[in-house]
Design an enzyme around this catalytic site. Structure first.
Site, PDB file in Angstrom:
ATOM      1  N   HIS A 274       0.788  -1.237   0.000  1.00 56.99           N
ATOM      2  CA  HIS A 274       0.000   0.000   0.000  1.00 56.99           C
ATOM      3  C   HIS A 274       0.821   1.289   0.000  1.00 56.99           C
ATOM      4  O   HIS A 274       0.265   2.367  -0.230  1.00 56.99           O
ATOM      5  CB  HIS A 274      -0.920   0.006   1.220  1.00 56.99           C
ATOM      6  CG  HIS A 274      -2.283   0.560   0.946  1.00 56.99           C
ATOM      7  ND1 HIS A 274      -2.518   1.632   0.114  1.00 56.99           N
ATOM      8  CD2 HIS A 274      -3.500   0.189   1.400  1.00 56.99           C
ATOM      9  CE1 HIS A 274      -3.808   1.900   0.076  1.00 56.99           C
ATOM     10  NE2 HIS A 274      -4.429   1.035   0.829  1.00 56.99           N
ATOM     11  N   TYR A 389     -13.705   5.089  10.186  1.00 54.72           N
ATOM     12  CA  TYR A 389     -12.891   5.564   9.072  1.00 54.72           C
ATOM     13  C   TYR A 389     -13.471   5.037   7.772  1.00 54.72           C
ATOM     14  O   TYR A 389     -13.746   3.851   7.639  1.00 54.72           O
ATOM     15  CB  TYR A 389     -11.456   5.066   9.252  1.00 54.72           C
ATOM     16  CG  TYR A 389     -10.491   5.374   8.125  1.00 54.72           C
ATOM     17  CD1 TYR A 389      -9.571   6.409   8.251  1.00 54.72           C
ATOM     18  CD2 TYR A 389     -10.479   4.627   6.959  1.00 54.72           C
ATOM     19  CE1 TYR A 389      -8.657   6.689   7.231  1.00 54.72           C
ATOM     20  CE2 TYR A 389      -9.578   4.900   5.929  1.00 54.72           C
ATOM     21  CZ  TYR A 389      -8.676   5.927   6.072  1.00 54.72           C
ATOM     22  OH  TYR A 389      -7.779   6.198   5.068  1.00 54.72           O
ATOM     23  N   SER A 391     -12.350   5.439   3.674  1.00 53.02           N
ATOM     24  CA  SER A 391     -11.353   6.003   2.775  1.00 53.02           C
ATOM     25  C   SER A 391     -12.018   6.718   1.605  1.00 53.02           C
ATOM     26  O   SER A 391     -13.016   6.263   1.062  1.00 53.02           O
ATOM     27  CB  SER A 391     -10.454   4.884   2.242  1.00 53.02           C
ATOM     28  OG  SER A 391      -9.502   5.388   1.338  1.00 53.02           O
ATOM     29  N   THR A 402      -5.353  10.035  -0.173  1.00 51.07           N
ATOM     30  CA  THR A 402      -6.695   9.791   0.367  1.00 51.07           C
ATOM     31  C   THR A 402      -7.018  10.827   1.440  1.00 51.07           C
ATOM     32  O   THR A 402      -6.135  11.495   1.977  1.00 51.07           O
ATOM     33  CB  THR A 402      -6.809   8.392   1.002  1.00 51.07           C
ATOM     34  OG1 THR A 402      -5.877   8.275   2.090  1.00 51.07           O
ATOM     35  CG2 THR A 402      -6.558   7.302  -0.027  1.00 51.07           C
TER      36      THR A 402
END
Length: 560
Positions: A274, A389, A391, A402
């Protein structure tokens, strides 16, 4: 502000964000690498592992060549697809000079997105280094890495002039590898990539000192990692999640920008590292290679491939030199891997209670309803609302990454308390639900347009901590700041007809990781957790009930 104005080629958030990923010393296994699984090829005979792997590889190379030749169609967000995602729009844009093309696109309410992450899809890897990892890329390389049973193979997929090899030659190489009588590696080096990053950095240096420079270089510089597993999924969603999220660790190299994994029966997925990029680049690649490989396959199961090469000579097996220290390290890494993945719980929600069509017909946001379900379910199970959360891409901006949407709001909290407490009439509930939808839409737009607060505060804290003369402002030591960044519900949506399922692990030990999707007529989620900290099965049951309740509220409102 001064720093941002000086760095014209990037965002002031970019450096801290890369640093956050690359300085983290914990394993990237579960903590960072997510996965997305493809739906099957609609032609069953094309799901054969060697056939599908070949067609995927050729489609991936075609995508890469188009990208590098600047022939890949730009990534564009269409506010009104009926007006802009058309042949007329594409024809007009084709003849616009570069310096005004973006502004012309704006007239169609079509917004070109940043594509600076796309080149890092290929020939790249994350290299462990003590204290902070490095991102490596070598676009001169012409080979693909293939893993099977913990063994490494490479072969050139481009010729000396940079053209993609004929399909039958690529197929013959893959067929050669899949047909080898190949027992599992006794000392699978790939599992070391699941280690603590400093530990892996030390072990990698040891491997290099044992004369493995060329082998490691070939692994690092390959287009990507094509993983051929010998196990079968048997359409078991939990098995699919576990195999593609982590597998057994032996037949993986988690550091590569991405791995394209295929099971024995041709189930396929992408597992990606990532730090280099986000979902926009991966999803575009994912959609393109699925479409191309299924609609325009280059090899076929009913044809016998005749190649002009001897695959046994074209394919190179990478045998690495190891000593007792590395053997012992592999054994320890396997134990840690088994402990980490064994602690992970996986539960699946599949429901046809409603879908996008139902939501749009009743003028509520499908994503808002999905998020509302998470809030209702958690409140029902634990009696409270927690930091959540979601994204959101900021690729509308140059080198955007992001931003965080905060789906837990005063509106979702009130709706959850009301419906779980059996209070409120249908009119109250439908108004609360509409408020949830409207406010979620507002938060989503603000996040996408750079008006969120999470990344800004993250960068401010980073720069304050980097300056020894700067005292850390009180907001960053306030318990409220710590609490909102302890995201018990970490969520991300996967919206594509090519996606079968996708997911990731929780970001905190007492949290849930929720990869979710909603299609025209149904919805689903992959829920991960670390029992006994959280009860994933109980949450899924609460989630089913929550969506039934939401459906009934919407239905009661539409009946009036």
């Amino acid at each position: 502000m001064d720093r941002d104005s000086r760095d014209k080629d990037t965002s002031y958030i970019s450096e801290p964000w890369f640093d956050m990923y690359l300085r983290d010393r914990q394993s990237i296994l579960l903590n960072y690498n997510p996965f997305m699984a493809f739906v099957d090829d609609p032609k069953p005979e094309y799901n054969r592992q060697d056939i599908r792997a070949t067609n995927f590889l050729i489609s991936a190379l075609r995508f890469m060549k188009s990208l590098r030749s600047e022939l890949l169609e730009p990534e564009v967000y269409h506010m009104d697809p009926s007006k802009s995602n058309t042949d007329r729009y594409k024809k007009i844009m084709k003849f616009q000079p570069y310096f005004i093309a973006t502004y012309v696109s704006y007239l169609f309410k079509a917004y070109p997105l940043d594509m600076s992450q796309f080149p890092s899809l290929f020939n790249s890897t994350r290299i462990p280094s003590t204290g902070k990892d490095l991102l490596f890329k070598d676009e001169s390389a012409k080979h693909i890495l293939i893993m099977r049973n913990g063994h490494f193979f490479v072969f050139d997929a481009l010729d000396k002039d940079g053209y993609i090899l004929p399909p039958n030659e690529i197929y013959s190489c893959i067929k050669y590898i899949t047909s080898l009588d190949l027992p599992s590696s006794q000392h699978p080096i790939g599992v070391l990539t699941s280690e603590n990053r400093d530990r892996w950095a030390t072990l990698r240096e040891k491997l290099l000192s044992l004369g493995n420079e060329e082998q490691i270089r070939l692994i690092d510089s390959a287009f990507f990692n094509l993983v051929l597993d010998d196990d079968k999924m048997e359409d078991d969603p939990v098995k699919i999640v576990r195999s593609f999220l982590h597998g057994d660790g032996d037949n993986r190299w988690f550091d590569k920008s991405f791995s394209l994994i295929l099971s024995k029966e041709g189930k396929a997925a992408i597992n990606f590292e990532h730090s280099w990029g986000d979902g926009v680049a991966v999803m575009r690649f994912f959609n393109e290679i699925y479409k191309d490989s299924t609609e325009n396959p280059k090899v076929h199961p009913h044809e016998e491939a005749v190649a002009n090469i001897d695959p046994s000579k074209h394919v190179k097996r990478l045998d690495l030199n190891i000593d007792d220290e590395i053997k012992h390290a592999i054994t320890l890494a396997q134990k840690k891997f088994d402990d980490a993945t064994g602690a992970l719980g996986v539960n699946i929600l599949e429901s046809d209670v409603f879908g996008k069509n139902f939501c749009k017909k009743n003028r509520v946001s499908p994503d808002a309803m999905m998020q509302l379900g998470f809030q209702v379910a958690f409140h029902r199970q634990y009696g409270k609302t927690v930091a959540t959360y979601e994204s959101c891409s900021t690729s509308a901006f140059f080198k955007g990454r992001t931003e965080t949407i905060r789906p837990a709001t005063k509106y979702t909290k009130e709706f959850s308390k009301t419906i779980n407490g059996g209070k409120g009439n249908s009119a109250d509930l439908i108004q609360l639900l509409k408020d949830c939808s409207a406010y979620h839409g507002q938060l989503t737009k603000e996040a996408a347009m750079g008006q969120g607060f999470d990344r800004h505060l993250f960068a401010m804290k980073y720069y304050c901590q980097s300056d020894v003369r700067q005292e850390l402002p009180g907001i960053f030591t306030d318990p409220a700041y710590s609490k909102i960044n302890h995201n018990i519900l970490s969520t991300s949506t996967l919206s594509s007809p090519a996606v079968l399922i996708g997911g990731f692990a929780p970001v905190v030990r007492d949290g849930f990781g929720i990869g979710y999707g909603i299609t025209n007529n149904d919805l689903g989620a992959v829920v991960t957790s670390y029992p006994p900290n959280r009860d994933g099965a109980g949450f899924v049951e609460a989630l089913k009930a929550a969506y039934n309740d939401i459906y009934n509220v919407i239905k009661s409102g539409s009946a009036k």
